[in-house]
Design an enzyme around this catalytic site. Structure first.
Site, PDB file in Angstrom:
ATOM      1  N   HIS A   1     -22.819  25.645  75.970  1.00 35.08           N
ATOM      2  CA  HIS A   1     -23.414  26.355  74.834  1.00 35.08           C
ATOM      3  C   HIS A   1     -22.498  25.932  73.444  1.00 35.08           C
ATOM      4  O   HIS A   1     -21.554  26.504  73.430  1.00 35.08           O
ATOM      5  CB  HIS A   1     -23.100  27.989  75.207  1.00 35.08           C
ATOM      6  CG  HIS A   1     -23.911  28.293  76.434  1.00 35.08           C
ATOM      7  ND1 HIS A   1     -25.297  28.385  76.611  1.00 35.08           N
ATOM      8  CD2 HIS A   1     -23.453  28.645  77.738  1.00 35.08           C
ATOM      9  CE1 HIS A   1     -25.536  28.536  77.589  1.00 35.08           C
ATOM     10  NE2 HIS A   1     -24.433  28.769  78.454  1.00 35.08           N
TER      11      HIS A   1
ATOM     12  N   GLY B   1     -11.610  29.896  73.177  1.00 34.58           N
ATOM     13  CA  GLY B   1     -10.351  30.748  72.735  1.00 34.58           C
ATOM     14  C   GLY B   1      -9.914  31.630  73.772  1.00 34.58           C
ATOM     15  O   GLY B   1     -10.041  31.157  75.209  1.00 34.58           O
TER      16      GLY B   1
ATOM     17  N   CYS C   1      -6.299  31.704  77.790  1.00 34.21           N
ATOM     18  CA  CYS C   1      -6.189  30.575  78.883  1.00 34.21           C
ATOM     19  C   CYS C   1      -6.483  29.142  78.415  1.00 34.21           C
ATOM     20  O   CYS C   1      -5.475  28.349  78.373  1.00 34.21           O
ATOM     21  CB  CYS C   1      -6.820  30.928  80.015  1.00 34.21           C
ATOM     22  SG  CYS C   1      -6.203  32.105  80.876  1.00 34.21           S
TER      23      CYS C   1
HETATM   24  P1  NAD Z   1      -0.739  39.165  80.379  1.00 30.33           P
HETATM   25  O1  NAD Z   1       0.046  38.777  79.186  1.00 30.33           O
HETATM   26  O2  NAD Z   1      -2.114  40.037  80.264  1.00 30.33           O
HETATM   27  O3  NAD Z   1       0.108  39.753  81.337  1.00 30.33           O
HETATM   28  C1  NAD Z   1       1.385  39.175  81.865  1.00 30.33           C
HETATM   29  C2  NAD Z   1       2.149  40.585  82.215  1.00 30.33           C
HETATM   30  O4  NAD Z   1       3.440  40.265  82.773  1.00 30.33           O
HETATM   31  C3  NAD Z   1       2.450  41.522  81.104  1.00 30.33           C
HETATM   32  O5  NAD Z   1       2.103  42.804  81.309  1.00 30.33           O
HETATM   33  C4  NAD Z   1       3.921  41.507  80.893  1.00 30.33           C
HETATM   34  O6  NAD Z   1       4.620  42.551  80.623  1.00 30.33           O
HETATM   35  C5  NAD Z   1       4.465  41.252  82.314  1.00 30.33           C
HETATM   36  N1  NAD Z   1       5.804  40.647  82.602  1.00 30.33           N
HETATM   37  C6  NAD Z   1       6.262  39.728  81.746  1.00 30.33           C
HETATM   38  N2  NAD Z   1       7.577  39.611  82.171  1.00 30.33           N
HETATM   39  C7  NAD Z   1       7.683  40.062  83.420  1.00 30.33           C
HETATM   40  C8  NAD Z   1       8.992  40.166  84.406  1.00 30.33           C
HETATM   41  N3  NAD Z   1      10.024  39.807  84.175  1.00 30.33           N
HETATM   42  N4  NAD Z   1       8.575  41.125  85.251  1.00 30.33           N
HETATM   43  C9  NAD Z   1       7.610  41.625  85.547  1.00 30.33           C
HETATM   44  N5  NAD Z   1       6.547  41.744  84.465  1.00 30.33           N
HETATM   45  C10 NAD Z   1       6.701  40.860  83.537  1.00 30.33           C
HETATM   46  O7  NAD Z   1      -1.108  37.857  81.001  1.00 30.33           O
HETATM   47  P2  NAD Z   1      -2.438  37.575  81.855  1.00 30.33           P
HETATM   48  O8  NAD Z   1      -3.635  36.916  80.916  1.00 30.33           O
HETATM   49  O9  NAD Z   1      -2.533  38.639  83.109  1.00 30.33           O
HETATM   50  O10 NAD Z   1      -2.037  36.021  82.370  1.00 30.33           O
HETATM   51  C11 NAD Z   1      -1.081  36.132  83.713  1.00 30.33           C
HETATM   52  C12 NAD Z   1      -1.068  34.453  84.149  1.00 30.33           C
HETATM   53  O11 NAD Z   1      -2.093  34.371  84.696  1.00 30.33           O
HETATM   54  C13 NAD Z   1      -0.896  33.609  82.952  1.00 30.33           C
HETATM   55  O12 NAD Z   1      -0.152  32.441  83.673  1.00 30.33           O
HETATM   56  C14 NAD Z   1      -2.338  32.986  82.689  1.00 30.33           C
HETATM   57  O13 NAD Z   1      -2.512  31.591  82.161  1.00 30.33           O
HETATM   58  C15 NAD Z   1      -2.886  33.184  84.175  1.00 30.33           C
HETATM   59  N6  NAD Z   1      -4.415  33.297  84.188  1.00 30.33           N
HETATM   60  C16 NAD Z   1      -4.913  34.349  83.585  1.00 30.33           C
HETATM   61  C17 NAD Z   1      -6.227  34.671  83.785  1.00 30.33           C
HETATM   62  C18 NAD Z   1      -6.914  35.538  82.653  1.00 30.33           C
HETATM   63  O14 NAD Z   1      -8.083  35.382  82.533  1.00 30.33           O
HETATM   64  N7  NAD Z   1      -6.123  36.229  82.091  1.00 30.33           N
HETATM   65  C19 NAD Z   1      -6.837  33.889  84.621  1.00 30.33           C
HETATM   66  C20 NAD Z   1      -6.421  33.003  85.388  1.00 30.33           C
HETATM   67  C21 NAD Z   1      -5.017  32.905  85.172  1.00 30.33           C
END
Ligand code: NAD
Length: 437
Positions: free
Chosen positions: A255, A261, A264
Site C-alpha cells: 500500500h 512508523g 518497531c
Molecule cells: P513499551 O515501551 O510499550 O513497553 C516496555 C515496558 O517495559 C514499559 O512499560 C516499561 O516501563 C517497562 N520496563 C522498562 N524497564 C523495565 C524493568 N527494568 N523492569 C520491568 N519493566 C520495565 O514497548 P513495547 O512496544 O511493549 O515493546 C517491547 C519489546 O517488544 C520491544 O523490544 C519491541 O521491539 C518488541 N515488540 C513490540 C511489538 C509491538 O507491536 N509493540 C511487537 C513485537 C515486538
C-alpha cells in the site's frame, strides 16, 4: 503454570493477559507505577482492541495480578522478558539498558529449572550474552529466545493464535529441556495447529529482525514505485493490484502512502544495520539504508504536496490532519508519520489541527504545540485542506458531500490511498492521492 511477565507495555500487558486466558497463573511486573495501578484495576493503559475486556475477564478468575515488585517473580516457572528496546539517542543501535536491568532484577529470584523467555526484539548475540549472565547466578536455569510477531491493533488475537512460534535455545535442539516447558505454556495454540520451529539462539533473534526488514522493504518498494508513478503519470494502486496478483509477490504490504512508523519497524531496521556493522557484515544490509531513506522521503513529499494543494504556500493555511496514531486501531504515536508530518506543516507556517479517535493524549504529550480536536466534524470545520494520514475506518467512510459543508476549501490529500477519488472529485473536491494521477 506460574508465569511472570516483566515489562507490561504494548507487548507485555497483552502477553500477561493472554497467558492468564490460556489458564496460567500470571504476575505482570513493570517499573511504571501508573501502568501497574491501571492494569491492577483491569484498565488498559493504552488502546488495544479487546485488551480491557480480556483484563476484566481474567482478573475475575484470580489468575492475573500486577506489581512493581520484582521479588514477585520468585516462584514462577517461566519468566517472559518484554521490556522495551528503543533506538539509542543519537545512534542507530538499540538501547539494551532496559533488557539488562530487567534481567539483573530477575536473577536473584531465579530457581533451578526456571525458564527465562526473551520476547523483546534484540540485536543478534544478545541472547547468548544474557545466557552467560544467567549461568553465572543460576546454572540450572534456561534461556529461550521466543521473538514476538504481534501487530498492534490485533495484539490479543495474534498472541492467542500466532502464525508461528520460534524457540531459540542454546543447542538448537528439540530435546533442550526448555522446549517442553514452553510447549506446555503454549499448549492451547500448539494443539490448535500453530507451527513451532526450534532453532539456535542467534537464528531466533535474526528471524524477528529479518521479518521486520522484509516488511519495511516491501513498503518502501511500493513507495519507490509511487515516486516513479508520480513522475510518469501512472497509478501505483493499479500497479500494486496487478503485481500483487502474482502469488510470488502478494498484495499485502503493497500500500503506497506516507510510509511506515511505530515503535518497531524504523528502530528495528536501524538497529539491524548497526549490529551488522559490528559483525563486519554491514554491506549485507546497506539496502536497508535506502529503505529507510525512501520511507523518510514520503514525509517530505506529503509536506510538499500539501503546499501545492494549498496553492503554493502553507503560511496561515488551516490544515486538518486526520489521524495521529502510526496505524489505525492503536493509540501508539511512536515515530508516527502522521504526527511527524503534522509537526512539519506547523513549523512551515500552517495552522494545524490534528484529530484521532484514540491517540490524542499521546500525541499531545509528544507535540504539545499542535492543536488537537477529537470530534471529526469539529476538527474539519473551516479547514483550507484535509490530510487523511491514518486510515481509521471512520475516515475511510467519510461522506464527501457532508464534509464539504464544514470546510472552507474542499481540498483533500489522501495519504493512505483509501478514498475513492472518483467519488470525492464528483462531490467537488480537489483530491490528491500518493502515486496516482
Ligand atoms: P513499551 O515501551 O510499550 O513497553 C516496555 C515496558 O517495559 C514499559 O512499560 C516499561 O516501563 C517497562 N520496563 C522498562 N524497564 C523495565 C524493568 N527494568 N523492569 C520491568 N519493566 C520495565 O514497548 P513495547 O512496544 O511493549 O515493546 C517491547 C519489546 O517488544 C520491544 O523490544 C519491541 O521491539 C518488541 N515488540 C513490540 C511489538 C509491538 O507491536 N509493540 C511487537 C513485537 C515486538
Amino acid at each position: 503454570m506460574r508465569i511472570s511477565v516483566i515489562g507490561c507495555g504494548y507487548l507485555g500487558a497483552v502477553h500477561a493477559a493472554c497467558m492468564a486466558k490460556l489458564g496460567h497463573h500470571v504476575v505482570g511486573i513493570d517499573v511504571d507505577e501508573r501502568k501497574i495501578a491501571e492494569l491492577s484495576a483491569a484498565t488498559a493503559p493504552f488502546y488495544e482492541p479487546g485488551l480491557e475486556d480480556l483484563l476484566k475477564e481474567v482478573q475475575e478468575t484470580g489468575r492475573l495480578s500486577f506489581t512493581t515488585d520484582m521479588a514477585s517473580a520468585a516462584g514462577s516457572d517461566v519468566h517472559f522478558i518484554c521490556v522495551g528496546t528503543p533506538q539509542k539517542k543519537g545512534e542507530n543501535a538499540a538501547d539494551m539498558s532496559y533488557v539488562d536491568a530487567a534481567l539483573r532484577g530477575l536473577l536473584p529470584h531465579l530457581s533451578a529449572g526456571d525458564v527465562v523467555v526473551g520476547k523483546s526484539t534484540v540485536p543478534v548475540g544478545t541472547a547468548s550474552r544474557l545466557a552467560e549472565g544467567i549461568a553465572e547466578v543460576q546454572p540450572e536455569a534456561h534461556l529461550v529466545w521466543n521473538p514476538e510477531f504481534l501487530r498492534e491493533g490485533h495484539a490479543v488475537s495474534d498472541t492467542l493464535n500466532p502464525d508461528r512460534f520460534v524457540y531459540g535455545v542454546a543447542d538448537g535442539s528439540e530435546d533442550h529441556p526448555a522446549v517442553a516447558i514452553l510447549d506446555e505454556v503454549y499448549d492451547a495454540p500448539l494443539s490448535a495447529g500453530t507451527p513451532r520451529l526450534v532453532s539456535d539462539l542467534a537464528t531466533a533473534e535474526l528471524v524477528k529482525t529479518a521479518a521486520n526488514s522484509f516488511l519495511a522493504t516491501k513498503i518502501s518498494f511500493i513507495n519507490a514505485m509511487a515516486e516513479l508513478c508520480e513522475a510518469a503519470g501512472a497509478d501505483v494502486t493499479q500497479l500494486a493490484d496487478a503485481i500483487g496478483m502474482d502469488d510470488r509477490i502478494g498484495r499485502k504490504f503493497l500500500h503506497a502512502g506516507i510510509g511506515f512508523g511505530g515503535g518497531c519497524l524504523p528502530k528495528d531496521i536501524r538497529a539491524f544495520m548497526a549490529r551488522a556493522g559490528e559483525l563486519g557484515a554491514d554491506q549485507a544490509l546497506t539496502f536497508l539504508r535506502e529503505v529507510d531513506a525512501i520511507n523518510m522521503r514520503r514525509r517530505t513529499r506529503v509536506v510538499e504536496l500539501s503546499r501545492e494543494l494549498c496553492g503554493g504556500s502553507l503560511l496561515g493555511k488551516r490544515i486538518t490532519v486526520l489521524g495521529a496514531a502510526f496505524k489505525p486501531e492503536s493509540d501508539d504515536v511512536r515515530d508516527s508519520p502522521a504526527l511527524s508530518i503534522a509537526a512539519q506543516l506547523q513549523l512551515q507556517g500552517a495552522v494545524v489541527t490534528v484529530s484521532d479517535p484514540k491517540a490524542l493524549a499521546n500525541a499531545a504529550r509528544r507535540f504539545p504545540e499542535l492543536q488537537y480536536v477529537e470530534d471529526t466534524d469539529t476538527a474539519v470545520k473551516n479547514a483550507d485542506a484535509l490530510l487523511l494520514l491514518t486510515e481509521w475506518q471512520q475516515y475511510r467512510e467519510m461522506d464527501p458531500h457532508t464534509v464539504k459543508q464544514y470546510v472552507t476549501e474542499p481540498r483533500i490529500l489522501d495519504g493512505r490511498n483509501v478514498l475513492d477519488p472518483g467519488k470525492w472529485r464528483a462531490a467537488g473536491w480537489h483530491y490528491r492521492g500518493l502515486g496516482r494521477p
